[in-house]
Motif scaffolding. Structure first.
Motif, mmCIF file in Angstrom:
data_model
loop_
_atom_site.group_PDB
_atom_site.id
_atom_site.type_symbol
_atom_site.label_atom_id
_atom_site.label_comp_id
_atom_site.label_asym_id
_atom_site.label_seq_id
_atom_site.Cartn_x
_atom_site.Cartn_y
_atom_site.Cartn_z
ATOM 1 N N GLY A 65 0.810 -1.210 0.000
ATOM 2 C CA GLY A 65 0.000 0.000 0.000
ATOM 3 C C GLY A 65 0.843 1.260 0.000
ATOM 4 O O GLY A 65 1.765 1.430 -0.803
ATOM 5 N N LYS A 66 0.561 2.176 0.921
ATOM 6 C CA LYS A 66 1.259 3.464 0.985
ATOM 7 C C LYS A 66 2.745 3.305 1.285
ATOM 8 O O LYS A 66 3.542 4.205 1.008
ATOM 9 C CB LYS A 66 0.608 4.358 2.038
ATOM 10 C CG LYS A 66 -0.814 4.780 1.699
ATOM 11 C CD LYS A 66 -1.406 5.636 2.806
ATOM 12 C CE LYS A 66 -2.842 6.035 2.476
ATOM 13 N NZ LYS A 66 -3.447 6.841 3.575
ATOM 14 N N ALA A 67 3.127 2.176 1.840
ATOM 15 C CA ALA A 67 4.540 1.941 2.165
ATOM 16 C C ALA A 67 5.402 1.825 0.913
ATOM 17 O O ALA A 67 6.631 1.930 0.986
ATOM 18 C CB ALA A 67 4.689 0.682 3.013
ATOM 19 N N THR A 68 4.772 1.628 -0.251
ATOM 20 C CA THR A 68 5.556 1.555 -1.490
ATOM 21 C C THR A 68 6.290 2.865 -1.760
ATOM 22 O O THR A 68 7.279 2.890 -2.477
ATOM 23 C CB THR A 68 4.660 1.209 -2.692
ATOM 24 O OG1 THR A 68 3.565 2.127 -2.756
ATOM 25 C CG2 THR A 68 4.110 -0.205 -2.565
ATOM 26 N N LYS A 69 5.803 3.961 -1.174
ATOM 27 C CA LYS A 69 6.471 5.257 -1.349
ATOM 28 C C LYS A 69 7.840 5.288 -0.663
ATOM 29 O O LYS A 69 8.677 6.128 -0.972
ATOM 30 C CB LYS A 69 5.593 6.382 -0.790
ATOM 31 C CG LYS A 69 4.279 6.565 -1.536
ATOM 32 C CD LYS A 69 3.439 7.672 -0.921
ATOM 33 C CE LYS A 69 2.128 7.857 -1.674
ATOM 34 N NZ LYS A 69 1.273 8.919 -1.078
ATOM 35 N N LEU A 70 8.041 4.355 0.271
ATOM 36 C CA LEU A 70 9.312 4.284 1.005
ATOM 37 C C LEU A 70 10.260 3.255 0.412
ATOM 38 O O LEU A 70 11.334 3.010 0.967
ATOM 39 C CB LEU A 70 9.040 3.940 2.474
ATOM 40 C CG LEU A 70 8.198 4.944 3.261
ATOM 41 C CD1 LEU A 70 7.844 4.366 4.615
ATOM 42 C CD2 LEU A 70 8.949 6.262 3.420
ATOM 43 N N GLN A 71 9.875 2.669 -0.711
ATOM 44 C CA GLN A 71 10.646 1.568 -1.292
ATOM 45 C C GLN A 71 12.094 1.968 -1.568
ATOM 46 O O GLN A 71 13.027 1.253 -1.201
ATOM 47 C CB GLN A 71 9.983 1.091 -2.576
ATOM 48 C CG GLN A 71 10.582 -0.178 -3.160
ATOM 49 C CD GLN A 71 9.742 -0.707 -4.307
ATOM 50 O OE1 GLN A 71 8.905 -0.005 -4.878
ATOM 51 N NE2 GLN A 71 9.942 -1.962 -4.659
ATOM 52 N N ASP A 72 12.305 3.115 -2.212
ATOM 53 C CA ASP A 72 13.665 3.541 -2.550
ATOM 54 C C ASP A 72 14.507 3.752 -1.296
ATOM 55 O O ASP A 72 15.684 3.368 -1.252
ATOM 56 C CB ASP A 72 13.634 4.824 -3.384
ATOM 57 C CG ASP A 72 13.114 4.590 -4.794
ATOM 58 O OD1 ASP A 72 13.090 3.419 -5.226
ATOM 59 O OD2 ASP A 72 12.739 5.569 -5.461
ATOM 60 N N LYS A 73 13.924 4.369 -0.277
ATOM 61 C CA LYS A 73 14.654 4.604 0.970
ATOM 62 C C LYS A 73 15.055 3.289 1.629
ATOM 63 O O LYS A 73 16.193 3.137 2.089
ATOM 64 C CB LYS A 73 13.804 5.438 1.935
ATOM 65 C CG LYS A 73 14.490 5.715 3.278
ATOM 66 C CD LYS A 73 13.657 6.630 4.144
ATOM 67 C CE LYS A 73 14.326 6.864 5.499
ATOM 68 N NZ LYS A 73 15.681 7.459 5.369
ATOM 69 N N LEU A 74 14.124 2.349 1.665
ATOM 70 C CA LEU A 74 14.405 1.071 2.310
ATOM 71 C C LEU A 74 15.436 0.257 1.528
ATOM 72 O O LEU A 74 16.228 -0.490 2.108
ATOM 73 C CB LEU A 74 13.110 0.267 2.457
ATOM 74 C CG LEU A 74 12.087 0.846 3.440
ATOM 75 C CD1 LEU A 74 10.771 0.090 3.347
ATOM 76 C CD2 LEU A 74 12.614 0.806 4.866
#
Length: 244
Positions: A59-68
């Protein structure tokens, strides 16, 4: 009603202990079916041979994919001396064999020491890196090999837990974009006897470990509500990233 059609779509990170002989994309496909959510990605590909920590962003956590994906990684692996393969791991065909007579534990430890810190690494031909839009592994399947540019990587630390030549068990803490297969290959070259990676397990990515990871079998069979409870919420994720 499909969860993906509901107003409240759960978001967060689901930690998976990936099984051997499956791709990271296979795990994502299973998660989409099990969770009923299409918006799922993964943070850092694991080769089919590798097991261990695969982070799924939901869900919204995909926006943090690059950071992770930029987080440092830790792996435990086994290096097999004396044999080089086409893929630099146990999945490839044997391309060269050498004697390991005279290779000592001290020499092995010194070879590992040579690859501490920052250096440049040539990615393997069997990789997802693209050349003119085409993944290298697809070119490799056709028997093609192209020149790969060295890439800056860093090893922050390593350990050797067993030396039983021709096998060496090790751990390595490394930067994003690091290929443990190439690490094994380069150490074999440094020793003058060649080597390939015969086993690999990711044990850490940034602040995340296998402690809260679920197995692929659980992902396939557990009730959806149980899988939602296993997810790290956006708040938990934010707290971990701030603390880390």
């Amino acid at each position: 009603m499909n969860v993906s059609d509901s107003i409240q779509v759960p978001s967060g990170v689901l930690l998976i202990d990936k099984a051997r002989d499956m791709t990271s994309h296979d795990v994502v496909a299973i998660a989409r079916r099990s969770l009923g959510i299409k918006k799922i990605g993964h943070c850092g590909t694991l080769d089919p041979m590798a097991t261990g920590l695969l982070m799924l962003v939901v869900g919204k956590a995909t926006k943090l994919q690059d950071k992770l994906m930029c987080e440092h990684k830790e792996y435990a692996g086994t290096l097999m001396l004396g044999v080089e393969t086409s893929s630099q791991d146990a999945m490839g065909e044997i391309v060269a064999e050498y004697s390991v007579d005279g290779v000592t534990e001290q020499a092995v430890r010194e070879a590992f020491d040579r690859f501490d810190g920052a250096f440049e690494q040539i990615p393997p031909m069997v990789s997802a890196i693209k050349k003119d839009g085409v993944p290298l592994y697809k070119l490799a399947r056709k028997g093609q090999e192209i020149v790969r540019e060295p890439r800056p990587v860093e090893v922050f630390g390593h350990g050797i837990s067993r030396v039983a030549i021709p096998e060496v068990d090790f751990t390595v803490q490394c930067s994003k974009g690091f290929y443990v297969r190439s690490y094994a290959y380069d150490i074999g070259k440094a020793l003058g006897c060649g080597a390939h990676l015969s086993a690999l397990r990711r044990t850490r990515s940034g602040s995340f470990t296998l402690d809260r990871a679920i197995t692929v079998d659980t992902l396939k069979t557990a009730p959806r509500e149980e899988l939602f409870r296993a997810m790290l919420s956006l708040k938990e994720l934010a707290d971990i990233l701030i603390a880390g």
